[in-house]
Motif scaffolding. Sequence first.
Motif, PDB file in Angstrom:
ATOM      1  N   ILE A   1       0.904  -1.310  -0.028  1.00 55.82           N
ATOM      2  CA  ILE A   1      -0.035  -0.104  -0.132  1.00 55.82           C
ATOM      3  C   ILE A   1       0.829   1.301  -0.095  1.00 55.82           C
ATOM      4  O   ILE A   1       1.602   1.374   0.786  1.00 55.82           O
ATOM      5  CB  ILE A   1      -0.965   0.006   1.200  1.00 55.82           C
ATOM      6  CG1 ILE A   1      -1.997  -1.062   1.278  1.00 55.82           C
ATOM      7  CG2 ILE A   1      -1.544   1.173   1.282  1.00 55.82           C
ATOM      8  CD1 ILE A   1      -2.856  -1.066   2.477  1.00 55.82           C
TER       9      ILE A   1
ATOM     10  N   GLY B   1       0.885   4.935   0.312  1.00 54.17           N
ATOM     11  CA  GLY B   1       0.018   6.121   0.628  1.00 54.17           C
ATOM     12  C   GLY B   1       0.711   7.377   0.120  1.00 54.17           C
ATOM     13  O   GLY B   1       1.608   7.707  -0.334  1.00 54.17           O
TER      14      GLY B   1
ATOM     15  N   THR C   1      -7.288   4.528  -4.759  1.00 53.53           N
ATOM     16  CA  THR C   1      -8.250   4.923  -3.908  1.00 53.53           C
ATOM     17  C   THR C   1      -8.035   6.132  -3.203  1.00 53.53           C
ATOM     18  O   THR C   1      -7.216   6.245  -2.519  1.00 53.53           O
ATOM     19  CB  THR C   1      -8.901   3.796  -2.947  1.00 53.53           C
ATOM     20  OG1 THR C   1     -10.077   4.213  -2.195  1.00 53.53           O
ATOM     21  CG2 THR C   1      -7.712   3.410  -2.059  1.00 53.53           C
TER      22      THR C   1
ATOM     23  N   TYR D   1     -10.469  -0.097   5.581  1.00 57.80           N
ATOM     24  CA  TYR D   1      -8.966  -0.321   5.975  1.00 57.80           C
ATOM     25  C   TYR D   1      -8.787  -1.873   5.729  1.00 57.80           C
ATOM     26  O   TYR D   1      -7.715  -2.379   5.194  1.00 57.80           O
ATOM     27  CB  TYR D   1      -8.579   0.276   7.274  1.00 57.80           C
ATOM     28  CG  TYR D   1      -8.692   1.561   7.544  1.00 57.80           C
ATOM     29  CD1 TYR D   1      -8.655   2.319   6.373  1.00 57.80           C
ATOM     30  CD2 TYR D   1      -9.178   2.100   8.795  1.00 57.80           C
ATOM     31  CE1 TYR D   1      -8.875   3.827   6.749  1.00 57.80           C
ATOM     32  CE2 TYR D   1      -9.357   3.175   8.827  1.00 57.80           C
ATOM     33  CZ  TYR D   1      -9.207   4.390   7.910  1.00 57.80           C
ATOM     34  OH  TYR D   1      -9.403   5.615   8.354  1.00 57.80           O
TER      35      TYR D   1
ATOM     36  N   LEU E   1      -8.572  -2.916   2.050  1.00 57.94           N
ATOM     37  CA  LEU E   1      -7.400  -2.611   1.568  1.00 57.94           C
ATOM     38  C   LEU E   1      -6.335  -3.584   1.842  1.00 57.94           C
ATOM     39  O   LEU E   1      -5.460  -3.860   1.022  1.00 57.94           O
ATOM     40  CB  LEU E   1      -7.253  -1.161   1.824  1.00 57.94           C
ATOM     41  CG  LEU E   1      -8.071   0.016   1.464  1.00 57.94           C
ATOM     42  CD1 LEU E   1      -7.723   1.466   1.794  1.00 57.94           C
ATOM     43  CD2 LEU E   1      -8.229  -0.068  -0.139  1.00 57.94           C
TER      44      LEU E   1
ATOM     45  N   LYS F   1      -4.079  -5.803  -0.557  1.00 58.21           N
ATOM     46  CA  LYS F   1      -2.728  -6.020  -0.492  1.00 58.21           C
ATOM     47  C   LYS F   1      -1.920  -7.489  -0.394  1.00 58.21           C
ATOM     48  O   LYS F   1      -1.243  -7.700  -1.127  1.00 58.21           O
ATOM     49  CB  LYS F   1      -2.208  -4.947   0.359  1.00 58.21           C
ATOM     50  CG  LYS F   1      -0.888  -5.137   1.022  1.00 58.21           C
ATOM     51  CD  LYS F   1      -0.512  -4.410   2.166  1.00 58.21           C
ATOM     52  CE  LYS F   1       0.456  -5.103   3.197  1.00 58.21           C
ATOM     53  NZ  LYS F   1       0.845  -4.240   4.257  1.00 58.21           N
TER      54      LYS F   1
ATOM     55  N   VAL G   1      -1.727  -1.076  -4.077  1.00 55.95           N
ATOM     56  CA  VAL G   1      -2.694  -0.359  -3.506  1.00 55.95           C
ATOM     57  C   VAL G   1      -2.289   1.073  -3.448  1.00 55.95           C
ATOM     58  O   VAL G   1      -1.136   1.331  -2.881  1.00 55.95           O
ATOM     59  CB  VAL G   1      -3.665  -0.744  -2.471  1.00 55.95           C
ATOM     60  CG1 VAL G   1      -4.558   0.200  -1.962  1.00 55.95           C
ATOM     61  CG2 VAL G   1      -3.955  -2.173  -2.426  1.00 55.95           C
TER      62      VAL G   1
ATOM     63  N   PHE H   1      -3.172   4.595  -2.065  1.00 55.94           N
ATOM     64  CA  PHE H   1      -4.201   4.965  -1.149  1.00 55.94           C
ATOM     65  C   PHE H   1      -3.767   6.506  -0.833  1.00 55.94           C
ATOM     66  O   PHE H   1      -2.981   6.934  -0.198  1.00 55.94           O
ATOM     67  CB  PHE H   1      -4.096   4.269   0.047  1.00 55.94           C
ATOM     68  CG  PHE H   1      -5.039   4.711   1.309  1.00 55.94           C
ATOM     69  CD1 PHE H   1      -6.230   5.227   1.119  1.00 55.94           C
ATOM     70  CD2 PHE H   1      -4.687   4.405   2.643  1.00 55.94           C
ATOM     71  CE1 PHE H   1      -6.927   5.809   1.917  1.00 55.94           C
ATOM     72  CE2 PHE H   1      -5.410   4.903   3.488  1.00 55.94           C
ATOM     73  CZ  PHE H   1      -6.493   5.554   3.331  1.00 55.94           C
TER      74      PHE H   1
ATOM     75  N   GLY I   1      -5.054   9.742   1.266  1.00 56.70           N
ATOM     76  CA  GLY I   1      -5.801   9.671   2.223  1.00 56.70           C
ATOM     77  C   GLY I   1      -5.800  11.318   2.728  1.00 56.70           C
ATOM     78  O   GLY I   1      -5.141  12.056   2.450  1.00 56.70           O
TER      79      GLY I   1
ATOM     80  N   CYS J   1       0.060   2.394   5.700  1.00 56.96           N
ATOM     81  CA  CYS J   1       0.992   2.198   4.681  1.00 56.96           C
ATOM     82  C   CYS J   1       2.034   1.506   4.749  1.00 56.96           C
ATOM     83  O   CYS J   1       2.649   1.560   5.749  1.00 56.96           O
ATOM     84  CB  CYS J   1       1.035   3.733   3.721  1.00 56.96           C
ATOM     85  SG  CYS J   1      -0.208   4.571   3.538  1.00 56.96           S
TER      86      CYS J   1
END
Lengths: 526, 320
Positions: free
Chosen positions: A294, A296, A433, A449, A452, A456, A462, A464, A466, A476
């Motif tokens: 993920i 972030g 997302t 969460y 997600l 992963k 992913v 993300f 945020g 993340c």
Amino acid sequence: MTADSYADKQAYVRMEGICKAFGVVQANRNVGLEVCQGEIHAILGENGSGKSTLMNMLTGIYTPDAGRIWVGGQNVQFASPKDAIDHGVGMVHQHFKLVDVLTVKENIIAGSSANFILKNKNISREIRETCSRFGLDVGLNLDKKIYQLSVGEKQRVEIIKMLFRGAKVLILDEPTAVLTPQETAELFTILKRMRQQNCAIIIITHKLHEVMEISDRVTILRRGEYIATVDTAATNAQALTEMMVGRAIDMDIRRQPAQLSAEPVMEVKGLRALGQHGVESLKGVDFTIYGGEILGVAGIAGSGQKEICEIIAGLAKASSGSVVFQGEEILGLSPIDILRKGISMSFVPEDRLGMGLVAGMDIISNVMLRSFQKKKGLFLDRAFGKKKAEDIVKRFEVSTPSVRHVLKKLSGGNIQKVLLGREVDLEPALLITAYPVRGLDIGASYHVYHVLNQQKEAGVAVLFIGEDLDVLLQICDRLMVIHDGQVMDILDPAKVTKEDVGLLMLGHKGESPAAADSKQEEVPSV
Amino acid sequence: MEAYTSILLFLQVIAMLGTHVLFATLGGILCEKAGNLNLGLEGLMLLGASFSFYVALNFGNPWLALAAGCLASLAGSLIYAFLTISLRTNQVVTGLALTIFGTGVSSMLGKTMAGVSLPAQITATFGARSLPLLSKIPLLGPVLFQQSPFVPAAVATAILIYLFYTRTNIGLNTRIIGENPGAADASGINVTRYKYFNVLAGGLLCGVGGVYLSCVYAGIWQNELTAGAGWIAVAMVIFSIWNPLRAIAGAYLFGAVRGIGFKFQGGIPFLGMKLMVNAQILDMLPYITTILVLLFINLRKKKEYNPPASLGNSYFREDR
């Protein structure tokens, strides 16, 4: 202060037996509230618990169906926001009520009983007087246009506007939702100063650590009902959550170590783009994302998040750069081709229903909007769509009477579950997302969460984007910080603090004073 | 000296030809600044033009005629205001309906007056006259103040509206409503009252434009007398970027193009020859210019050049 001292004090604002219904939905049922002068009072509750409705009645935007309100010992019935302002009740809304193309000064004096002819000098002096009375340094050029200000500065304009109108009761709706940690700290300093000036301050929030940090007392609402009012000093975050949600909640986001794919899923190099007003919105963005992680993205609203999403999804054009997805350049492909290659995007805009869903259609149609692209033939296969929709509803625990229910009649949380569910259901290799938990309550957020994390672990890359730094740091594997269309740094969340990320979001690279100096004008001052 | 005189003459013609468009443009600006898109300007002008002409013919009193024109357009805009502000109907559709309504009423009323000229006392009151002192100002004097009083009145109205928006408390409040009625309401501004005031005042100005057109400029009735001037005004509101002072420039640009069209009806002198241009093409000039102007306007990107942000939206406080 202790509970006793508040019990002794005369409440400045008192609401009693307040009821309000919108159609069949009972937003407030017999709710009460008491706030004293010189107090910061937090109202805590999940989405749909009736916090905003209650405050909208205190500011004259809604009229209560039943119940009574006292302000300063006087029984009041507000028919409009003007009545509320006349009684010294002012509200800083979550979406600022400011006019972008007007100046700070013009926004502050809006609607005030200023002279018919506007006298610039007098107005500036009066605004400065108000500020100094509350120990606030304006720190702003009063002739600047609102759209030239940062989010934190806009919020300060809203506060000054209310003080200028003589507010003794200040209500702030989710004031920290869009602020960096630094801006939040400054806001809290301002609020504490106002508390010293004997203002009654009400702050609506669902961030527990802020409640613990700033408030004197907390009133908890749940599903439109009053639960309790407690002294902050005599409670803790866990107890507050239980009162707010009604049950114990597991608030840990488990982060499994990332199992990275051998090859990167996507490489973005030197991405540049022009924004709305011909200004460069992306100024050379580079990053790489692997399967099974993920990544972030943190940044102040409008730093280029939307542009990155839209360019990757093929909805907007880049002026230069490259986006290589699984070894293939995808810049310039149509959105459908990009979707077919296995890139899914769920973007939740501020109004929470702008992108990707059709409000007036039912869940089946919205699900089919994406999946019918893969089917051949002239006619739609509704049976297949219905099955898919039912799958998604079941898997993501969407609460809806049926899959034929029109989307806009669902609550915000359920709408977002449909959106995310539909994208996940396409089994993408890359899931983008943006703001998936915008406006969701705690339970629903943790569900997102969880989804997600599942993606992963299934090997999906992913991306993300945020808002909440606490969450980004927890979930993340790597955190990319962007500022003004540039990547400031890509960090290991385990090794940085929120404050480090906040500084980067504001554009301060490195901690050296020289670097900070060069960006002086962007540092919000109080 | 001769060149100066002919330039003066042309400027006079421009002011004369642009005045009704200026009134209507200002009317449009008033509506749109408060967030109401009014596509009924054409209808309001026709209401003002036909009712004033009717009263002028039948009663012979210029002031009664002016009042009738104003009342007719006020009534028309009251319908529009009630529908769009109180009942929150779609502003585009309602505005279009208002234009159709105004056109229809004026045609009906005009059946008996087609081709009839106005009595002399009307033209004597409203016609060209030299205003004392002001008419002695070089250039401006002859162009504005040796004309029908409607001509300087339109310019003065533009300046007043400009001062109203930039220098006064209620002007600022109006702009805030057009940009963000929610913000205005939260600041304690009565959105409904301001919107009504602006729409009605805007309608009144359209009516005055109509009165000028029928009772002063034309002096003779013909069906659909405005010939789309109300629509030109809708475009001029955009051209002026909602600034009343720029509206003067826009309206006079229209006047100038019309004037050029008239001047070259006898042919364009070219290398000692006379190039004959089809009269229909000359008549098209103002409309073509409007289209071109709108095309160029779209190239501007500055934030301040955007329309009032809430233009065309109905406002309801408890909207969720």
